[in-house]
Design an enzyme around this catalytic site. Sequence first.
Site, PDB file in Angstrom:
ATOM      1  N   LEU A  20       4.391   1.170   3.541  1.00 20.66           N
ATOM      2  CA  LEU A  20       3.018   1.613   4.348  1.00 20.66           C
ATOM      3  C   LEU A  20       1.672   1.512   3.551  1.00 20.66           C
ATOM      4  CD1 LEU A  20       2.804   2.612   7.129  1.00 20.66           C
ATOM      5  CD2 LEU A  20       3.711   4.898   6.561  1.00 20.66           C
ATOM      6  N   VAL A  23      -1.931  -2.720   4.499  1.00 18.66           N
ATOM      7  CA  VAL A  23      -1.322  -3.944   5.293  1.00 18.66           C
ATOM      8  C   VAL A  23      -0.513  -3.248   6.302  1.00 18.66           C
ATOM      9  CG1 VAL A  23      -0.139  -6.065   5.858  1.00 18.66           C
ATOM     10  CG2 VAL A  23      -1.749  -5.560   3.643  1.00 18.66           C
ATOM     11  N   ALA A  52      10.047   2.244   5.881  1.00 16.93           N
ATOM     12  CA  ALA A  52      10.672   2.358   4.533  1.00 16.93           C
ATOM     13  C   ALA A  52       9.344   2.745   3.613  1.00 16.93           C
ATOM     14  CB  ALA A  52      11.390   1.246   3.907  1.00 16.93           C
ATOM     15  N   LYS A 113       3.062 -13.561  -1.029  1.00 19.36           N
ATOM     16  CA  LYS A 113       2.935 -14.845  -1.386  1.00 19.36           C
ATOM     17  C   LYS A 113       3.582 -14.945  -2.897  1.00 19.36           C
ATOM     18  CE  LYS A 113      -0.077 -12.802  -1.513  1.00 19.36           C
ATOM     19  NZ  LYS A 113      -1.328 -11.620  -1.422  1.00 19.36           N
ATOM     20  N   VAL A 140      -0.789 -16.476   3.006  1.00 20.07           N
ATOM     21  CA  VAL A 140      -1.817 -17.271   2.426  1.00 20.07           C
ATOM     22  C   VAL A 140      -3.207 -16.967   3.262  1.00 20.07           C
ATOM     23  CG1 VAL A 140      -2.426 -19.810   2.099  1.00 20.07           C
ATOM     24  CG2 VAL A 140      -0.162 -19.193   1.830  1.00 20.07           C
ATOM     25  N   LYS A 213      -0.463 -19.001  -3.596  1.00 20.55           N
ATOM     26  CA  LYS A 213      -0.792 -19.530  -2.198  1.00 20.55           C
ATOM     27  C   LYS A 213      -1.036 -21.394  -2.511  1.00 20.55           C
ATOM     28  CE  LYS A 213      -3.541 -15.369  -1.312  1.00 20.55           C
ATOM     29  NZ  LYS A 213      -4.894 -14.759  -1.594  1.00 20.55           N
TER      30      LYS A 213
HETATM   31  N1  HSE Z   1      -5.959 -10.153  -3.282  1.00 16.72           N
HETATM   32  C1  HSE Z   1      -5.885 -11.036  -2.436  1.00 16.72           C
HETATM   33  C2  HSE Z   1      -7.168 -11.845  -2.556  1.00 16.72           C
HETATM   34  C3  HSE Z   1      -5.674 -10.683  -1.048  1.00 16.72           C
HETATM   35  O1  HSE Z   1      -8.173 -11.226  -2.986  1.00 16.72           O
HETATM   36  O2  HSE Z   1      -7.461 -12.828  -1.724  1.00 16.72           O
HETATM   37  C4  HSE Z   1      -4.215 -11.030  -0.674  1.00 16.72           C
HETATM   38  O3  HSE Z   1      -3.634 -12.158  -0.898  1.00 16.72           O
END
Ligand code: HSE
Length: 441
Positions: A20, A23, A52, A113, A140, A213
């Site tokens: 939590l 996102v 959770a 990712k 991604v 990614k």
């Molecule tokens: N920390 C990542 C970024 C966001 O700056 O793109 C999630 O992938």
Amino acid sequence: MSQTPSTTANRTVGIAILGLGTVGSEVLRLIGVQADALAHRIGGGIEIKGVAVSDASRPREGVDPALLTEDAMSLINRDDVEIVVEVIGGIDYPRELVLAALRAGKSVVTANKALVAAHADELSAAADEAGVDLYFEAAVAAAIPVVGMLRRSLAGDQIQSIAGIVNGTTNYILDAMDTTGADYEEMLAEAMELGYAEADPTADVEGHDAASKAAILASLGFHTRVKYDDVYCEGISKITADDIKAARTAGYAIKLLAICEKLQGEDGRDYVSARVHPALVPREHPLASVSKSYNAIFVEAEAAGSLMFYGNGAGGAPTASAVLGDIVGAARNKVHGGRAPGDSTYANLPVADFGQVLTRYHIDMQVCDRTGVLADLAKIFAENNISMRAVRQEKSGDNARLIVVTHTAREKNLAATVEQLRKCDAVKKVTSVIRLENEDV
Ligand code: HSE
């Protein structure tokens, strides 16, 4: 916040949310405010059965405390949970939870990712064995639907390359350094405050997040398993304000690029390659004007030609948008039957050694200002089979500043050239070496 099932649906799919943070909270909020619309799109309702968290005693605004639990495994195994949403981050603990969920016959939606890039084989096998879905659009470039585009829309095409900016934090930092002259630390702190950076920003600034990614994109695009460890990775922490200024003067922006491509090795065989590193991009190229935390991805496909995807690649709401899309997909499959597109690694191409990659170097040096220096240096380039495309010299105190831009060559030959330049008596200092991409020559 309403976390009750929609009244328009005659079948309700139970959902567990693991995590939590930025996102997870946004996913929960959006499900609450959009429950009816989502039910129409799914053809059945969704209901949050539990969330959770690491500390269930901490009150969270807008969240029914009865939903909170510290026992993620029991939540996953509840009979009324059909979809598990993993938004915890990290690798080992989420891996344990996601595998348990898949093996228990629950479909999984993850934004993780690092987990997918490291363990896709194991996760896909578990999903296949249980006949459930594994969705990871948010892994991604957050809101940009690049995973679905590769898994579904371009499933009939032959992808040649996928390249672009896939990390919002580093783009934010480089863009701010470029436009304001602010220093790296200040801009990193701001990016973290805005929620773009990972909890440990090393993952962003050293390129690890982009490498995960790139591994996912290359695997999907080339139907070949490319893992995180297969990706060459260099971050932005060595890029100085001087590099940015010099690039600007010469008509370039510096961007952290992820480049996934098919290439022919010296042995004539086909390979795939995935790499992440800072690169000079000509100012007139669309990638140079990707600002703030935006991401942009270019795809070259045989039949489709060139495609460009641009949008929010980081942040709570854009990432939650991608997670929500996956929840709708997984819930539809639970209600109506069917499965998400599965893993496809049939092409099984070898991953190229980084030395085989074709690129160009922009080399900035301090050299002695005397007769014959250029001839000495030209010999080093020629011995390594490197052709020079542009040479610029200017006076710099007692020395000369020499900038050489090469033509395209194999990375190993370019790197060997720089090694020799560093040892050459006429070269006082190799100030910077940055690859140059996306320039038509
Ligand atoms: N920390 C990542 C970024 C966001 O700056 O793109 C999630 O992938």
